[in-house]
Design a protein around this motif. Structure first.
Motif, PDB file in Angstrom:
ATOM      1  N   ARG A 186     -17.833 -60.974  57.105  1.00  0.00           N
ATOM      2  CA  ARG A 186     -18.371 -60.036  58.189  1.00  0.00           C
ATOM      3  C   ARG A 186     -18.021 -60.980  59.527  1.00  0.00           C
ATOM      4  NH1 ARG A 186     -24.663 -60.315  57.017  1.00  0.00           N
ATOM      5  NH2 ARG A 186     -24.270 -62.383  57.772  1.00  0.00           N
ATOM      6  N   ILE A 187     -17.627 -62.176  59.577  1.00  0.00           N
ATOM      7  CA  ILE A 187     -16.800 -62.989  60.436  1.00  0.00           C
ATOM      8  C   ILE A 187     -15.324 -62.287  60.844  1.00  0.00           C
ATOM      9  CG2 ILE A 187     -15.963 -65.234  61.539  1.00  0.00           C
ATOM     10  CD1 ILE A 187     -18.619 -66.355  60.623  1.00  0.00           C
ATOM     11  N   ALA A 188     -14.502 -62.420  59.652  1.00  0.00           N
ATOM     12  CA  ALA A 188     -13.166 -62.101  59.584  1.00  0.00           C
ATOM     13  C   ALA A 188     -13.153 -60.296  60.429  1.00  0.00           C
ATOM     14  CB  ALA A 188     -12.425 -62.142  58.724  1.00  0.00           C
TER      15      ALA A 188
ATOM     16  N   GLY B  44     -12.415 -57.185  67.410  1.00  0.00           N
ATOM     17  CA  GLY B  44     -11.788 -57.869  68.761  1.00  0.00           C
ATOM     18  C   GLY B  44     -12.254 -59.222  69.145  1.00  0.00           C
ATOM     19  N   PRO B  45     -11.913 -59.829  70.167  1.00  0.00           N
ATOM     20  CA  PRO B  45     -11.968 -61.189  70.315  1.00  0.00           C
ATOM     21  C   PRO B  45     -13.356 -61.539  70.501  1.00  0.00           C
ATOM     22  CG  PRO B  45     -10.891 -60.273  72.093  1.00  0.00           C
ATOM     23  CD  PRO B  45     -11.064 -59.241  71.256  1.00  0.00           C
ATOM     24  N   GLN B  46     -13.939 -62.609  70.079  1.00  0.00           N
ATOM     25  CA  GLN B  46     -15.380 -63.122  70.148  1.00  0.00           C
ATOM     26  C   GLN B  46     -15.299 -64.751  70.188  1.00  0.00           C
ATOM     27  OE1 GLN B  46     -18.484 -61.363  68.060  1.00  0.00           O
ATOM     28  NE2 GLN B  46     -17.396 -59.673  67.422  1.00  0.00           N
ATOM     29  N   THR B  47     -16.380 -65.224  70.942  1.00  0.00           N
ATOM     30  CA  THR B  47     -16.818 -66.664  70.777  1.00  0.00           C
ATOM     31  C   THR B  47     -17.521 -67.061  69.783  1.00  0.00           C
ATOM     32  OG1 THR B  47     -18.570 -66.479  72.102  1.00  0.00           O
ATOM     33  CG2 THR B  47     -16.663 -66.613  73.376  1.00  0.00           C
ATOM     34  N   ALA B  48     -17.806 -68.405  69.304  1.00  0.00           N
ATOM     35  CA  ALA B  48     -18.662 -68.735  68.209  1.00  0.00           C
ATOM     36  C   ALA B  48     -20.012 -68.146  68.549  1.00  0.00           C
ATOM     37  CB  ALA B  48     -18.378 -70.004  68.033  1.00  0.00           C
ATOM     38  N   SER B  49     -20.467 -68.318  69.993  1.00  0.00           N
ATOM     39  CA  SER B  49     -21.868 -67.764  70.070  1.00  0.00           C
ATOM     40  C   SER B  49     -22.144 -66.294  70.039  1.00  0.00           C
ATOM     41  CB  SER B  49     -22.211 -68.022  71.646  1.00  0.00           C
ATOM     42  OG  SER B  49     -22.079 -69.457  72.045  1.00  0.00           O
TER      43      SER B  49
ATOM     44  N   GLN C  83     -24.647 -71.323  65.840  1.00  0.00           N
ATOM     45  CA  GLN C  83     -23.415 -71.375  66.362  1.00  0.00           C
ATOM     46  C   GLN C  83     -22.694 -72.491  65.554  1.00  0.00           C
ATOM     47  OE1 GLN C  83     -23.470 -72.089  70.496  1.00  0.00           O
ATOM     48  NE2 GLN C  83     -21.293 -72.689  70.560  1.00  0.00           N
ATOM     49  N   SER C  84     -23.249 -73.552  65.192  1.00  0.00           N
ATOM     50  CA  SER C  84     -22.429 -74.501  64.486  1.00  0.00           C
ATOM     51  C   SER C  84     -21.958 -74.183  63.278  1.00  0.00           C
ATOM     52  CB  SER C  84     -23.435 -75.916  64.313  1.00  0.00           C
ATOM     53  OG  SER C  84     -24.621 -75.601  63.613  1.00  0.00           O
ATOM     54  N   SER C  85     -22.681 -73.178  62.438  1.00  0.00           N
ATOM     55  CA  SER C  85     -22.441 -72.630  60.958  1.00  0.00           C
ATOM     56  C   SER C  85     -21.056 -71.663  61.459  1.00  0.00           C
ATOM     57  CB  SER C  85     -23.595 -71.908  60.593  1.00  0.00           C
ATOM     58  OG  SER C  85     -23.148 -71.429  59.360  1.00  0.00           O
ATOM     59  N   ALA C  86     -21.382 -70.826  62.677  1.00  0.00           N
ATOM     60  CA  ALA C  86     -20.045 -69.983  62.824  1.00  0.00           C
ATOM     61  C   ALA C  86     -18.924 -70.675  62.886  1.00  0.00           C
ATOM     62  CB  ALA C  86     -20.311 -69.307  64.191  1.00  0.00           C
TER      63      ALA C  86
END
Length: 99
Positions: free
Chosen positions: A13-15, A21-26, A36-39
């Protein structure tokens, strides 16, 4: 379902989100429903998978200090707590993308 199956699903799902489109960890943490740490943990594995597959690229716009503009952090797939140059804690998050 085993923990590894659940991790693979989260990483996929992250991939998929990064392909859109571009995304931050947040942003990813909200999109995928993880901390966020898991991301960040999953992003390391996604980066390895994408690079080893070889047909896509995992791109990172590194974190940047809002005070002095420093962006040469040692590990761009991490969220630094402060700038090594000016010691400011005002750090803009890295942005990730798969293309």
């Amino acid at each position: 379902m085993s923990e590894s199956d659940s991790d693979a699903t989260t990483r996929q799902r992250i991939a998929d989100a990064l392909r859109e489109g571009p995304q931050t960890a947040s942003e990813l943490s909200e999109t995928v429903g993880v901390s966020q740490s898991s991301a960040y943990h999953h992003l390391r594995h996604v980066a390895q998978s994408v690079e080893s597959a070889g047909d896509e690229r995992f791109l990172v716009a590194p974190p940047e200090c809002r005070e002095c503009g420093f962006s040469a952090f040692d590990d761009p797939v991490n969220y630094p707590s402060r700038c090594p140059d000016c010691r400011s804690e005002r750090i803009e998050e890295a942005v990730f993308k798969i293309e």
